[in-house]
Design an enzyme around this catalytic site. Structure first.
Site, mmCIF file in Angstrom:
data_model
loop_
_atom_site.group_PDB
_atom_site.id
_atom_site.type_symbol
_atom_site.label_atom_id
_atom_site.label_comp_id
_atom_site.label_asym_id
_atom_site.label_seq_id
_atom_site.Cartn_x
_atom_site.Cartn_y
_atom_site.Cartn_z
ATOM 1 N N ALA A 1 -0.090 14.160 -15.286
ATOM 2 C CA ALA A 1 0.689 14.929 -14.320
ATOM 3 C C ALA A 1 2.010 15.414 -14.923
ATOM 4 C CB ALA A 1 0.951 14.093 -13.072
ATOM 5 N N HIS A 2 2.712 16.242 -14.158
ATOM 6 C CA HIS A 2 3.915 16.897 -14.675
ATOM 7 C C HIS A 2 5.006 15.892 -15.056
ATOM 8 C CE1 HIS A 2 5.491 17.515 -10.247
ATOM 9 N NE2 HIS A 2 5.215 16.253 -10.505
#
Length: 342
Positions: free
Chosen positions: A238-239
C-alpha cells in the site's frame, strides 16, 4: 548449448573437485532426475538416500562431507548457494524482448539506452528513461517520466505508472502494477472524497517482483522498496510503505499504508501487516500471521492457529470466547485468597 567444466565451476565457487575435473556441465537438476552432463546438489539431509543412486555428472556437496561420497563432486561451503549460482550461469531463459519491435509505441522524448529491447505493442511514455540493456516485454506500459535502470528485465503486460523509479538489474514479472493510486480518501458526512496520490514509487537495485503484485504510489511521499528485496506473486504493497533492503515476502501478503518493514526480514505467505507501524530488522514473520502492533526487536512472530479437526476447532472456539470470563473469575479468586491471607 553452453557448458562449463567442473574445474571452472570449482574455481568460480571456491570449491574442490573430486573426480574428473574436465567433465562438462550443461544444466542443473535434482538428484533424482539428473542425467549425464547435469549437476545436482545435496542441501537437505532428507534427500541423502538419493545420493548413491543419482545419475548426475557431478554433485555439489558440503565441505563437511569430504570422504563420505566416492562419486564425482565439488565440495563447497554452501551447496544450495553454489547451486543457485551455477543455475544462473547456465540459465537458458529467453529475453523479454529481442529487439525494438515495429509495433512498440515510443514517445519522441523518451531516452532509450544502448542495447535496450522493447516488445510488441509496448508503450513508452513521454520523458521516460530506459538504461542500457533494459528489456521491456510485449504489451508493457511505462508511464510518463519513469526511469528504469540498466539491465532490468520487465516481462510482458506489466503496467508502470508515471514518475516511477526502478533501479538496475531488477526483474518484474507479468501482470504486476507499479504506481497505481493508494487507497486515500477523506470521509465527508458519509461520502468519500478522493485524495490525489501525488507521490511515486522508488525501487532499488537487484529487486525481483513476482507476477500480479501491486505496489501503490505514495500519497505525498514515495513508496520505497530498497535494494535486494524479493517479492513473491500477488502481494499488495500500500501507499507510503517502506520495505528494507534484502527483505523477502511470500505470496498473498498485504502491507497496509505507511508500514515500515526492516532490512533482512522474512515474511511468510498470507500475512497482513497493519498500517503505520514498523517491524525491526531481521524479524521473521511466519505464514498467515497478522501484525497489528510495532515489532521493536528482532524476533519470530506468529499468530495463525494450526489446522485441526473441525469438531475440536469448534470446541476450542467456544473456550476461546470464555477466556475473558475465566480471567475475571481467576482475578476474583486471587483477591479473595489475598484477603484471607491478610
Amino acid at each position: 548449448m553452453q557448458s562449463i567444466s567442473l574445474k571452472e565451476l570449482a574455481t568460480r565457487l571456491d570449491g574442490e573437485v573430486q573426480g574428473a575435473d574436465d567433465a562438462a556441465i550443461t544444466s542443473v537438476a535434482t538428484l533424482e532426475t539428473a542425467q549425464e552432463g547435469q549437476l545436482s546438489f545435496l542441501a537437505n539431509p532428507k534427500y541423502r538416500n538419493q545420493l548413491e543412486s543419482t545419475q548426475a555428472e557431478a554433485v555439489l556437496l558440503s565441505n563437511k562431507m569430504v570422504g563420505e561420497y566416492s562419486g564425482t563432486a565439488i565440495f563447497v561451503k554452501d551447496p544450495y548457494v553454489a547451486f543457485a549460482r551455477v543455475a544462473q550461469w547456465l540459465d537458458t531463459t529467453p529475453k523479454a524482448a529481442d529487439s525494438i519491435h515495429p509495433s512498440a509505441q515510443i514517445h519522441e522524448t523518451a531516452q532509450i539506452g544502448e542495447g535496450a529491447t522493447i516488445g510488441a505493442n509496448a508503450v513508452i511514455g513521454a520523458n521516460v528513461i530506459l538504461g542500457d540493456d533494459v528489456e521491456i516485454g510485449a504489451g508493457t506500459v511505462v508511464g510518463q517520466s519513469s526511469i528504469i535502470g540498466s539491465n532490468t528485465r520487465i516481462w510482458a503486460n506489466v503496467t508502470i505508472y508515471h514518475r516511477i523509479t526502478i533501479g538496475q538489474q531488477c526483474i518484474i514479472h507479468s501482470g504486476t502494477v507499479i504506481g497505481s493510486d493508494g487507497f486515500g480518501y477523506a470521509n465527508d458526512a458519509g461520502k468519500w472524497v478522493k485524495i490525489p496520490q501525488t507521490g511515486g514509487v522508488r525501487i532499488g537495485d537487484n529487486v525481483e517482483i513476482g507476477a500480479s503484485t501491486t505496489i501503490d504510489r505514495g500519497a505525498l511521499d514515495d513508496t520505497i522498496i530498497e535494494d535486494g528485496v524479493i517479492l513473491d506473486n500477488q502481494i499488495q504493497v500500500a501507499h507510503n510503505a517502506v520495505i528494507g533492503a534484502h527483505t523477502a515476502i511470500a505470496g498473498n501478503t498485504t502491507l497496509a499504508g505507511s508500514c515500515n518493514i526492516g532490512k533482512h526480514c522474512i515474511i511468510g505467505g498470507n500475512c497482513a501487516i497493519a498500517g503505520h507501524l514498523s517491524i525491526a530488522d531481521g524479524t521473521h514473520v511466519t505464514g498467515s500471521t497478522n501484525i497489528t502492533s510495532v515489532v521493536r526487536e528482532r524476533s519470530i512472530m506468529s499468530s495463525a492457529t494450526i489446522a485441526m479437526p473441525n469438531k475440536q476447532w469448534r470446541k476450542n472456539t467456544v473456550r476461546f470466547r470464555q477466556l475473558d470470563e475465566l480471567f475475571h473469575r481467576v482475578k476474583t479468586l486471587e483477591k479473595a485468597a489475598e484477603s484471607k491471607e491478610s
